[in-house]
Design a protein around this motif. Sequence first.
Motif, PDB file in Angstrom:
ATOM      1  N   LYS A 141       0.833  -1.341   0.081  1.00 27.40           N
ATOM      2  CA  LYS A 141       0.061   0.077  -0.003  1.00 27.40           C
ATOM      3  C   LYS A 141       0.839   1.322  -0.031  1.00 27.40           C
ATOM      4  CE  LYS A 141      -3.744  -2.483   2.296  1.00 27.40           C
ATOM      5  NZ  LYS A 141      -4.274  -2.822   3.431  1.00 27.40           N
ATOM      6  N   ILE A 142       2.012   1.312   0.301  1.00 26.63           N
ATOM      7  CA  ILE A 142       3.058   2.367   0.317  1.00 26.63           C
ATOM      8  C   ILE A 142       4.314   2.209  -0.433  1.00 26.63           C
ATOM      9  CG2 ILE A 142       1.988   3.135   2.526  1.00 26.63           C
ATOM     10  CD1 ILE A 142       4.539   2.065   3.884  1.00 26.63           C
ATOM     11  N   PRO A 143       4.768   3.339  -0.925  1.00 23.17           N
ATOM     12  CA  PRO A 143       6.176   3.071  -1.658  1.00 23.17           C
ATOM     13  C   PRO A 143       7.240   2.682  -0.546  1.00 23.17           C
ATOM     14  CG  PRO A 143       5.422   5.449  -1.511  1.00 23.17           C
ATOM     15  CD  PRO A 143       4.208   4.605  -0.798  1.00 23.17           C
ATOM     16  N   LEU A 144       8.202   1.799  -0.911  1.00 25.80           N
ATOM     17  CA  LEU A 144       9.036   1.381  -0.108  1.00 25.80           C
ATOM     18  C   LEU A 144      10.498   1.587  -0.683  1.00 25.80           C
ATOM     19  CD1 LEU A 144       7.407  -1.998   0.861  1.00 25.80           C
ATOM     20  CD2 LEU A 144       7.652  -0.208   2.404  1.00 25.80           C
ATOM     21  N   THR A 145      11.490   1.508  -0.144  1.00 21.35           N
ATOM     22  CA  THR A 145      12.954   2.033  -0.629  1.00 21.35           C
ATOM     23  C   THR A 145      13.844   0.813  -0.582  1.00 21.35           C
ATOM     24  OG1 THR A 145      13.892   2.644   1.628  1.00 21.35           O
ATOM     25  CG2 THR A 145      12.409   4.358   0.483  1.00 21.35           C
ATOM     26  N   HIS A 146      13.675  -0.200  -0.023  1.00 18.29           N
ATOM     27  CA  HIS A 146      14.841  -1.154   0.130  1.00 18.29           C
ATOM     28  C   HIS A 146      15.170  -1.595  -1.386  1.00 18.29           C
ATOM     29  CE1 HIS A 146      17.127  -4.856   0.838  1.00 18.29           C
ATOM     30  NE2 HIS A 146      17.240  -4.463   1.984  1.00 18.29           N
ATOM     31  N   PRO A 147      16.319  -1.633  -1.820  1.00 20.10           N
ATOM     32  CA  PRO A 147      16.456  -2.154  -3.198  1.00 20.10           C
ATOM     33  C   PRO A 147      16.190  -3.737  -3.524  1.00 20.10           C
ATOM     34  CG  PRO A 147      18.655  -2.051  -2.237  1.00 20.10           C
ATOM     35  CD  PRO A 147      17.609  -1.649  -1.039  1.00 20.10           C
ATOM     36  N   SER A 148      16.026  -4.390  -2.716  1.00 21.96           N
ATOM     37  CA  SER A 148      15.952  -5.996  -3.080  1.00 21.96           C
ATOM     38  C   SER A 148      14.732  -6.552  -2.309  1.00 21.96           C
ATOM     39  CB  SER A 148      17.173  -6.717  -2.720  1.00 21.96           C
ATOM     40  OG  SER A 148      16.930  -8.146  -3.051  1.00 21.96           O
ATOM     41  N   ASN A 149      13.493  -6.677  -3.140  1.00 24.17           N
ATOM     42  CA  ASN A 149      12.325  -7.180  -2.513  1.00 24.17           C
ATOM     43  C   ASN A 149      11.990  -6.754  -1.266  1.00 24.17           C
ATOM     44  OD1 ASN A 149      10.034  -8.452  -1.926  1.00 24.17           O
ATOM     45  ND2 ASN A 149      10.998 -10.453  -2.664  1.00 24.17           N
ATOM     46  N   PRO A 150      11.705  -5.092  -1.098  1.00 27.97           N
ATOM     47  CA  PRO A 150      11.136  -4.510   0.385  1.00 27.97           C
ATOM     48  C   PRO A 150      10.163  -5.107   1.037  1.00 27.97           C
ATOM     49  CG  PRO A 150      10.764  -2.972  -1.712  1.00 27.97           C
ATOM     50  CD  PRO A 150      11.565  -4.357  -2.113  1.00 27.97           C
ATOM     51  N   THR A 160      22.551  -3.325   6.761  1.00 23.46           N
ATOM     52  CA  THR A 160      23.736  -3.011   5.769  1.00 23.46           C
ATOM     53  C   THR A 160      23.361  -1.495   5.449  1.00 23.46           C
ATOM     54  OG1 THR A 160      23.397  -4.966   4.596  1.00 23.46           O
ATOM     55  CG2 THR A 160      24.543  -3.545   3.541  1.00 23.46           C
ATOM     56  N   ASP A 161      22.119  -0.847   5.061  1.00 23.08           N
ATOM     57  CA  ASP A 161      21.908   0.562   5.140  1.00 23.08           C
ATOM     58  C   ASP A 161      20.669   0.633   5.921  1.00 23.08           C
ATOM     59  OD1 ASP A 161      19.902  -0.110   3.460  1.00 23.08           O
ATOM     60  OD2 ASP A 161      21.102   0.017   1.665  1.00 23.08           O
ATOM     61  N   GLU A 162      20.163   2.012   5.563  1.00 25.15           N
ATOM     62  CA  GLU A 162      18.914   2.460   6.436  1.00 25.15           C
ATOM     63  C   GLU A 162      17.602   2.105   5.852  1.00 25.15           C
ATOM     64  OE1 GLU A 162      19.305   6.400   7.560  1.00 25.15           O
ATOM     65  OE2 GLU A 162      19.709   5.644   9.703  1.00 25.15           O
ATOM     66  N   THR A 163      17.919   1.491   4.665  1.00 27.46           N
ATOM     67  CA  THR A 163      16.570   1.119   4.017  1.00 27.46           C
ATOM     68  C   THR A 163      15.365   0.336   4.657  1.00 27.46           C
ATOM     69  OG1 THR A 163      17.399  -0.280   2.558  1.00 27.46           O
ATOM     70  CG2 THR A 163      17.662   1.836   1.433  1.00 27.46           C
ATOM     71  N   PHE A 164      16.053  -0.666   5.198  1.00 27.21           N
ATOM     72  CA  PHE A 164      14.846  -1.457   5.858  1.00 27.21           C
ATOM     73  C   PHE A 164      14.223  -0.604   7.126  1.00 27.21           C
ATOM     74  CE2 PHE A 164      14.272  -4.050   9.878  1.00 27.21           C
ATOM     75  CZ  PHE A 164      13.201  -4.735   9.384  1.00 27.21           C
ATOM     76  N   THR A 219      24.091 -13.825   7.776  1.00 21.33           N
ATOM     77  CA  THR A 219      25.092 -12.871   7.149  1.00 21.33           C
ATOM     78  C   THR A 219      24.604 -11.434   7.293  1.00 21.33           C
ATOM     79  OG1 THR A 219      25.647 -14.766   5.739  1.00 21.33           O
ATOM     80  CG2 THR A 219      26.447 -12.320   5.012  1.00 21.33           C
ATOM     81  N   TRP A 220      23.480 -11.167   6.935  1.00 21.37           N
ATOM     82  CA  TRP A 220      22.678  -9.850   6.788  1.00 21.37           C
ATOM     83  C   TRP A 220      21.976  -9.377   7.721  1.00 21.37           C
ATOM     84  CZ3 TRP A 220      25.135  -7.880   2.629  1.00 21.37           C
ATOM     85  CH2 TRP A 220      25.495  -8.880   1.827  1.00 21.37           C
TER      86      TRP A 220
END
Lengths: 130, 130, 130
Positions: free
Chosen positions: A70-79, C52-56, C105-106
């Motif tokens: 429902k909202i935009p997410l930022t994590h680059p891999s499958n947020p 790893t970064d702040e996205t999560f 690992t992550w």
Amino acid sequence: MEILKFRTTEGEQAVGITKILEKIVAQSKISEGILVVYCPHTTAAIAINEGTDETFVLDLFSFLEAQTSKIPLTHPSNPKAHLKAAVIGNSKSIPISDGKLALGTWESVFLLDFDGPKERKVHVQIMDKS
Amino acid sequence: MEILKFRTTEGEQAVGITKILEKIVAQSKISEGILVVYCPHTTAAIAINEGTDETFVLDLFSFLEAQTSKIPLTHPSNPKAHLKAAVIGNSKSIPISDGKLALGTWESVFLLDFDGPKERKVHVQIMDKS
Amino acid sequence: MEILKFRTTEGEQAVGITKILEKIVAQSKISEGILVVYCPHTTAAIAINEGTDETFVLDLFSFLEAQTSKIPLTHPSNPKAHLKAAVIGNSKSIPISDGKLALGTWESVFLLDFDGPKERKVHVQIMDKS
């Protein structure tokens, strides 16, 4: 600590691990204690709920997909997979009593992969009370 | 392992179990360790949060009902209750220190029944550090 | 039991505590066992996921804010923060193996403050398997 290994084959998949955990408890000869089941991945989780048929698992995957869409997410891999894993959690402790895993009648333990197909591990540590 | 038994009387109900757990810890004479509180049902859960008045519990029931009412579900028996239980979780581990359950000032432990009224059990296992 | 103390500086903040936990495990000289990390607050939680970064962390805060903003709530003091804490949970158990915290690992461990800035504590109890 025991390390279980699985290869999931679908994008989202529930792997039933109850029988493997029960076997580990039986082989340990521990009568009273706890079992910690831990998933060391950021896009997978451990759930304990009904495993009689697939309806719970299907409902859970549908529910979490709707929740995280429902909202935009930022994590680059499958947020979405990271959020699903955080909501369900990756660590559960289950009592051992009378030499058995003290699960309820309808309970099954699942590894939930939200970002498959992948190689997945589950860490299992048993602690003896005596 | 101790098995606590409760009879809930409403469709959704929070049963405060903090004092019972504190008594189990006191009687165990364990100074340092952990207590695992485990709910062996697929439509009930264990939560730890504020119990000063009923507002947290009312908010949580409203929130989970709204969350689980938005999409079609397939489980034949109260599918929303299974999802609510999976989100909150059925297993919590609490440290024991100086002979007491190391809860925070505002924390209470609850059995949450999402599919009452029913007979419900809670499994309690205490582990001694020494 | 170790009591860690933090002062958060923002309304919502994730404090990485992985290195502190790894140090506690190393100093304990325990080879096999478990570590219980417990947050004794009703508006803060413990999460284990990617650091790893702040996205999560940013995604999780956005997600939980959106989830808890849709219905009227009754708790007089930051009701959304209590629900966010209940969804993520305040207690996680992590296996210790070969003298180390058996994280993936992550994975990173976070104290999540949903109602800062505040003085916050984290309770850490280590249990030896042997």
